[in-house]
Design an enzyme around this catalytic site. Structure first.
Site: not given
Length: 97
Positions: A3-5
């Protein structure tokens, strides 16, 4: 799920027109990709133009004695630098399209 950008997401945003951070928040709030208008790859317009990302990093303590951000159509600057600041290990990013 990852879920990290990525830090380079601004390049993708510039050429696709999709605000990835907004999409992440809306999905986290329960919206679907279909509701965002990006249900599949075909729903995303082909990339337009080009984008370049540059990162300028202070590698030793000092004082910024000159600072001028680039400007112009399609230029995006995400910055934490300013004249007179004393950066430690800060970054100044510029993603012109």
């Amino acid at each position: 799920m990852q879920s990290r950008i990525q830090v380079e997401h601004t390049v993708t945003e510039q050429v696709t027109g999709v605000d990835l951070v907004e999409a992440q928040f809306r999905i986290a709030a329960g919206e679907t990709l279909k509701a965002l208008g990006i249900a599949d790859q075909a729903a995303i317009a082909p990339p337009r133009g080009f984008a370049v990302q540059a990162r300028i990093t202070a590698t030793w303590p000092g004082v910024i004695t000159g600072y001028k951000e680039p400007t112009g159509p399609g230029v995006r600057v995400d910055s934490c630098g300013y004249l007179g600041s004393r950066p430690r290990r800060s970054s100044i990013r510029c993603s012109p399209s």
